[in-house]
Write a protein that holds these residues in place. Structure first.
Motif, PDB file in Angstrom:
ATOM      1  N   ASP A   1       2.889 -10.751   1.690  1.00 14.22           N
ATOM      2  CA  ASP A   1       3.524  -9.451   1.479  1.00 14.22           C
ATOM      3  C   ASP A   1       2.555  -8.294   1.631  1.00 14.22           C
ATOM      4  O   ASP A   1       2.801  -7.203   1.114  1.00 14.22           O
ATOM      5  CB  ASP A   1       4.172  -9.413   0.094  1.00 14.22           C
ATOM      6  CG  ASP A   1       5.446 -10.239   0.029  1.00 14.22           C
ATOM      7  OD1 ASP A   1       6.271 -10.112   0.947  1.00 14.22           O
ATOM      8  OD2 ASP A   1       5.601 -11.029  -0.920  1.00 14.22           O
ATOM      9  N   THR A   2       1.444  -8.528   2.339  1.00 17.81           N
ATOM     10  CA  THR A   2       0.492  -7.455   2.616  1.00 17.81           C
ATOM     11  C   THR A   2       0.139  -7.450   4.098  1.00 17.81           C
ATOM     12  O   THR A   2       0.268  -8.467   4.785  1.00 17.81           O
ATOM     13  CB  THR A   2      -0.805  -7.616   1.793  1.00 17.81           C
ATOM     14  OG1 THR A   2      -1.448  -8.846   2.153  1.00 17.81           O
ATOM     15  CG2 THR A   2      -0.510  -7.602   0.301  1.00 17.81           C
ATOM     16  N   ALA A   3      -0.307  -6.289   4.569  1.00 21.25           N
ATOM     17  CA  ALA A   3      -0.727  -6.140   5.964  1.00 21.25           C
ATOM     18  C   ALA A   3      -2.105  -5.507   6.004  1.00 21.25           C
ATOM     19  O   ALA A   3      -2.353  -4.491   5.330  1.00 21.25           O
ATOM     20  CB  ALA A   3       0.271  -5.281   6.742  1.00 21.25           C
TER      21      ALA A   3
ATOM     22  N   THR B   1      -1.737  -2.836   3.133  1.00 17.58           N
ATOM     23  CA  THR B   1      -0.515  -2.132   2.765  1.00 17.58           C
ATOM     24  C   THR B   1       0.477  -3.139   2.212  1.00 17.58           C
ATOM     25  O   THR B   1       0.754  -4.167   2.840  1.00 17.58           O
ATOM     26  CB  THR B   1       0.094  -1.406   3.973  1.00 17.58           C
ATOM     27  OG1 THR B   1      -0.854  -0.454   4.474  1.00 17.58           O
ATOM     28  CG2 THR B   1       1.368  -0.677   3.577  1.00 17.58           C
ATOM     29  N   VAL B   2       0.984  -2.851   1.027  1.00 20.79           N
ATOM     30  CA  VAL B   2       1.915  -3.755   0.356  1.00 20.79           C
ATOM     31  C   VAL B   2       3.322  -3.532   0.892  1.00 20.79           C
ATOM     32  O   VAL B   2       3.748  -2.386   1.124  1.00 20.79           O
ATOM     33  CB  VAL B   2       1.866  -3.525  -1.165  1.00 20.79           C
ATOM     34  CG1 VAL B   2       2.859  -4.435  -1.888  1.00 20.79           C
ATOM     35  CG2 VAL B   2       0.450  -3.736  -1.680  1.00 20.79           C
ATOM     36  N   SER B   3       4.064  -4.602   1.092  1.00 29.35           N
ATOM     37  CA  SER B   3       5.439  -4.499   1.568  1.00 29.35           C
ATOM     38  C   SER B   3       6.276  -3.659   0.610  1.00 29.35           C
ATOM     39  O   SER B   3       6.154  -3.771  -0.620  1.00 29.35           O
ATOM     40  CB  SER B   3       6.059  -5.893   1.693  1.00 29.35           C
ATOM     41  OG  SER B   3       7.460  -5.808   1.891  1.00 29.35           O
TER      42      SER B   3
ATOM     43  N   PRO C   1       5.226  -0.844  -4.846  1.00 30.22           N
ATOM     44  CA  PRO C   1       5.802  -1.303  -3.578  1.00 30.22           C
ATOM     45  C   PRO C   1       5.543  -0.277  -2.476  1.00 30.22           C
ATOM     46  O   PRO C   1       5.704   0.928  -2.682  1.00 30.22           O
ATOM     47  CB  PRO C   1       7.297  -1.411  -3.895  1.00 30.22           C
ATOM     48  CG  PRO C   1       7.359  -1.607  -5.377  1.00 30.22           C
ATOM     49  CD  PRO C   1       6.232  -0.800  -5.930  1.00 30.22           C
ATOM     50  N   GLY C   2       5.094  -0.761  -1.316  1.00 28.48           N
ATOM     51  CA  GLY C   2       4.764   0.136  -0.215  1.00 28.48           C
ATOM     52  C   GLY C   2       3.435   0.832  -0.354  1.00 28.48           C
ATOM     53  O   GLY C   2       3.048   1.611   0.525  1.00 28.48           O
TER      54      GLY C   2
ATOM     55  N   GLU D   1       9.259  -4.123   0.148  1.00 28.15           N
ATOM     56  CA  GLU D   1      10.311  -5.003  -0.360  1.00 28.15           C
ATOM     57  C   GLU D   1       9.911  -5.738  -1.634  1.00 28.15           C
ATOM     58  O   GLU D   1      10.754  -6.401  -2.254  1.00 28.15           O
ATOM     59  CB  GLU D   1      10.704  -6.017   0.717  1.00 28.15           C
ATOM     60  CG  GLU D   1      11.147  -5.395   2.037  1.00 28.15           C
ATOM     61  CD  GLU D   1      12.336  -4.461   1.858  1.00 28.15           C
ATOM     62  OE1 GLU D   1      13.275  -4.831   1.128  1.00 28.15           O
ATOM     63  OE2 GLU D   1      12.318  -3.358   2.432  1.00 28.15           O
TER      64      GLU D   1
END
Length: 370
Positions: free
Chosen positions: A182-184, A228-230, A152-153, A232
């Motif tokens: 859930d990714t950016a 980038t993975v959330s 995560p993150g 959360e």
């Protein structure tokens, strides 16, 4: 015209049929290679640029006559007057159809392989009928994500590997990647020359699109970018990312144009780490640059997990539960401890706790064993 290929054989009764031109409909045209040559656009269904005629195509009439195109791709057939005639073009081996374009007279397109002529009167002509063929492409794409699972993150790097495994230049080729919610997107790491983009569309869903005007037969390459993975996301969730490749040239197989990559989420961890060092002055504290780490020292965690120190004397335990742990060090042979051999430490997930151990070689110490 008949050709005799050997003597001493009975060749049977050879027949030639003729008819007055005023009693038939002349149907003519060209089959061309829609390959984009000399300024043309490949597989666009238009005879443009300097695209050549195509030999070896078979053109037949529903009334019975059949012709095979020569080097210039032209054909000429005769049909009975007063009835509708279907003109069918059969592609040369390995080719696929791109167009059927009606010529003069009463002609209707049925599909990319067939035209319907007439009814026309005897003595009339239908010329300029065109059929386009092209060797197909075979665009493919596969995708990989690293690491898998991802924390995560954390940062996940995708590699999209594309290829044109067909026999024809790919034209107007697009690669589109659909990101998991859930990714950016984190920017492009690398992409080959000739590709434009990516164009980012925030969606939802968010997508990235690359474009190249042409992709040569046999060409391949990779598009690499991170996301980038959330923070959360939790263990047990799966990130899904789908990439697909398209072009305007017909393909042999579209089953390899889409690829979906799934990536698991690693369990959240806490770290217990530290160094076992040679405590030359016996004060229980490592002096940077003076007191070196000790390699190969055995450590245990709750008498279950074990590890040994690396060349710098460092060690790490990764745990997935927030609780209290006991770290124990086994002194190297001929060494005595200057710090406790057993340490209890409490950690929360996402945290890190440092536990160091000092040892002194007995040759440097006149003290009794601990």
């Amino acid at each position: 015209r008949a050709e005799v290929i050997g003597l001493g054989s009975d060749l049977g009764d050879n027949l030639f049929g003729d008819v007055q031109a005023s009693q038939v409909v002349a149907v003519s045209g060209t089959v061309w290679d829609d390959n984009g040559a000399a300024g043309g656009v490949a597989a666009n269904g238009l005879w443009d640029g300097d695209e050549p005629g195509l030999a070896g195509a078979v053109v037949s009439l529903s009334s019975g006559l059949v012709a095979t195109t020569g080097p210039d791709g032209t054909f000429l057939l005769y049909a009975p007057p007063g009835q509708s005639i279907t003109v069918t073009e059969t592609n040369p081996s390995d080719y696929v159809s791109t167009a059927a374009i009606p010529g003069s007279g009463d002609v209707t397109r049925l599909d990319d392989d067939r035209l319907q002529v007439g009814p026309l009167d005897g003595g009339s002509t239908s010329d300029g009928n065109l059929f386009g063929d092209v060797l197909p492409t075979d665009l493919s794409i596969v995708k990989a994500g690293d690491p898998d699972p991802v924390a995560p993150g954390g940062v996940l790097t995708y590699t999209l590997t594309y290829a044109n495994e067909g026999m024809q230049l790919g034209s107007q080729v697009y690669v589109t990647d659909t990101l998991d919610a859930d990714t950016a997107f984190g920017g492009v790491v690398s992409q080959p020359l000739g590709w434009i983009g990516p164009d980012y569309d925030p969606g939802p869903p968010a997508t990235l699109t690359w474009y190249t005007p042409t992709l040569a037969a046999g060409a391949s390459g990779s598009l690499v970018f991170p996301v980038t993975v959330s923070a959360e996301v939790t263990h047990g969730m799966v990130l899904t990312n789908t990439a697909y490749i398209t072009g305007t040239v017909p393909e042999l197989d579209r089953g390899n144009n889409v690829y979906t990559e799934t990536t698991g989420i690693a369990p959240q961890e806490a770290l217990i780490y530290g160094t076992v060092f040679e405590d030359l002055d016996g004060d229980g504290l490592q002096q940077p640059g003076v007191e070196p780490g000790l390699a190969g020292v055995l450590l245990s965690l709750d008498e279950i997990l074990t590890t040994t120190t690396d060349l710098d004397g460092a060690y790490t335990f990764a745990v997935t539960e927030a609780m209290t742990y006991t770290v124990a060090e086994t002194d190297p042979e001929e060494y005595l401890s200057t710090t406790p051999n057993t340490v209890t430490v409490s950690v929360e997930l996402g945290d890190a706790a440092e536990v160091n151990f000092g040892d002194l070689w007995i040759g440097h110490c006149g003290c009794p064993p601990d």
